[in-house]
Design an enzyme around this catalytic site. Structure first.
Site, PDB file in Angstrom:
ATOM      1  NE  ARG A 100      20.605 -31.394  15.896  1.00 43.17           N
ATOM      2  CZ  ARG A 100      21.649 -32.149  16.223  1.00 43.17           C
ATOM      3  NH1 ARG A 100      21.663 -33.428  15.931  1.00 43.17           N
ATOM      4  NH2 ARG A 100      22.683 -31.612  16.855  1.00 43.17           N
TER       5      ARG A 100
ATOM      6  CE  LYS B 154      20.491 -38.702  17.130  1.00 44.53           C
ATOM      7  NZ  LYS B 154      19.316 -37.937  17.530  1.00 44.53           N
TER       8      LYS B 154
HETATM    9  N1  HH2 Z   1      20.255 -35.245  18.378  1.00 43.44           N
HETATM   10  C1  HH2 Z   1      21.454 -34.889  18.856  1.00 43.44           C
HETATM   11  C2  HH2 Z   1      21.678 -33.602  19.366  1.00 43.44           C
HETATM   12  N2  HH2 Z   1      20.711 -32.678  19.353  1.00 43.44           N
HETATM   13  N3  HH2 Z   1      18.496 -32.051  18.819  1.00 43.44           N
HETATM   14  C3  HH2 Z   1      17.289 -32.366  18.344  1.00 43.44           C
HETATM   15  N4  HH2 Z   1      16.307 -31.432  18.328  1.00 43.44           N
HETATM   16  N5  HH2 Z   1      17.013 -33.620  17.868  1.00 43.44           N
HETATM   17  C4  HH2 Z   1      17.948 -34.617  17.851  1.00 43.44           C
HETATM   18  O1  HH2 Z   1      17.624 -35.753  17.424  1.00 43.44           O
HETATM   19  C5  HH2 Z   1      19.251 -34.304  18.360  1.00 43.44           C
HETATM   20  C6  HH2 Z   1      19.493 -32.990  18.852  1.00 43.44           C
HETATM   21  C7  HH2 Z   1      22.570 -35.886  18.837  1.00 43.44           C
HETATM   22  O2  HH2 Z   1      23.335 -35.756  17.650  1.00 43.44           O
HETATM   23  P1  HH2 Z   1      24.736 -34.977  17.557  1.00 43.44           P
HETATM   24  O3  HH2 Z   1      24.526 -33.524  17.806  1.00 43.44           O
HETATM   25  O4  HH2 Z   1      25.416 -35.303  16.293  1.00 43.44           O
HETATM   26  O5  HH2 Z   1      25.596 -35.639  18.699  1.00 43.44           O
HETATM   27  P2  HH2 Z   1      26.108 -35.119  20.089  1.00 43.44           P
HETATM   28  O6  HH2 Z   1      24.905 -34.855  20.940  1.00 43.44           O
HETATM   29  O7  HH2 Z   1      26.970 -36.256  20.602  1.00 43.44           O
HETATM   30  O8  HH2 Z   1      26.887 -33.851  19.875  1.00 43.44           O
END
Ligand code: HH2
Length: 292
Positions: free
Chosen positions: A268, A234
């Site tokens: 995660r 992040k």
């Molecule tokens: N962060 C993201 C998405 N979902 N869910 C939980 N529970 N906690 C988190 O910190 C979290 C999440 C963001 O990361 P990513 O899925 O890689 O990115 P994007 O939302 O752009 O797909």
């Protein structure tokens, strides 16, 4: 009460469908599979069904304990994805993975209908970044299922969350929010053994807020439910190191290790092979691990 019990309390059990995780001496590595075009670190890489399944199986080989499948990016400013598009992205991938592996599958969605179909296709965890506030039907879908539920803190929506987020005390306010959502979920019929809590790193937080949440994470692991933390790649890591998203693995490792030392038990992450190793060492070095 021994110190490790004191640290994670009755947070040591997490029920997700047929799975019951004991987390006092175990960390779960949740591998991220984004079936999207626009995710912040890997958008477009696993957008096709075959690519997503292949990536998921790679993460299983790398040591993932859970796969988190998402079809809508939650990066700051992201556009919402229509229901049918999200369904078409995630449901076939989940169905295939449920057939091809035994690994617990989580669906990363705020839409009740996506959660419902994902559960029918074999998912056993609903990871809802709105903590069941986004879709009025989500609470009932969650209550009627036996799924594990992740309740995450966020201010506003992904579109608005980074518009000048303000707190008097971010850690106290996040803790209060999570406690309130936990009680609300219980009142809706979701037993607490099914619930994990998540501070929502990067969701309506400035750089300094994210640092505070990491520094005082022990205040959140004291809430009595397993804490899930998602610092992977992040922006706060990018800012600390002045590095782009593809070079944040060591920074992620540091955040993951310290989160585990503070009592977090579900991480995660994108880089599953590396973080599985980090988690193993961090857990062994964590306070309370030698008490039995
Ligand atoms: N962060 C993201 C998405 N979902 N869910 C939980 N529970 N906690 C988190 O910190 C979290 C999440 C963001 O990361 P990513 O899925 O890689 O990115 P994007 O939302 O752009 O797909």
């Amino acid at each position: 009460m021994k110190s490790a019990d004191h640290q994670v309390g009755d947070a040591s059990l997490w029920h997700c469908g047929p799975h019951c995780f004991r987390l006092r001496r175990r960390v779960l590595v949740m591998g991220i599979v984004n079936v999207t075009t626009d995710s912040f670190s890997d958008g477009g890489l696993y957008f096709q069904e075959d690519q997503a399944v292949e990536q998921a199986l790679q993460l299983v080989g790398d040591g993932a304990d859970i796969l988190d499948i998402g079809g809508e990016s939650t990066r700051p400013g992201a556009d919402p994805v229509p229901l049918q598009v999200e369904l078409d992205r995630v449901v076939p991938v989940i169905r295939r993975l449920a057939r091809e592996t035994d690994i617990p599958i989580s669906v990363d969605t705020c839409k009740a209908e996506v959660a419902r179909e994902a559960l029918a296709a074999g998912a056993v965890i609903i990871n809802d970044v709105t903590a069941l506030r986004g879709d009025p039907a989500m609470e009932e879908i969650a209550a009627r299922s036996e799924a594990g539920i992740v309740l995450m803190h966020m201010i506003g929506t992904p579109r608005t969350m980074q518009h000048n987020p303000q707190y008097v005390d971010v850690v106290r306010e996040v803790a209060q929010f999570l406690q309130e959502r936990l009680l609300r979920a219980e009142a809706a019929g979701i037993s607490r053994v099914r619930i994990a809590l998540d501070p929502g790193i990067g969701f309506g937080k400035t750089f300094e807020h994210n640092l505070q949440l990491h520094r005082r994470m022990h205040e959140l692991t004291a809430l009595g439910r397993p804490l899930l933390v998602g610092p992977s790649r992040k922006a706060f890591i990018g800012k600390l190191l002045d590095l782009p998203v593809e070079q944040r693995v060591e920074g992620t490792a540091a955040a993951v290790a310290l989160a585990i030392a503070a009592g977090a038990r579900i991480i995660r992450v994108h880089d599953v092979r590396q973080m599985t190793r980090v988690a193993k060492v961090a857990l062994a070095l964590s306070p309370g691990m030698a008490d039995e």
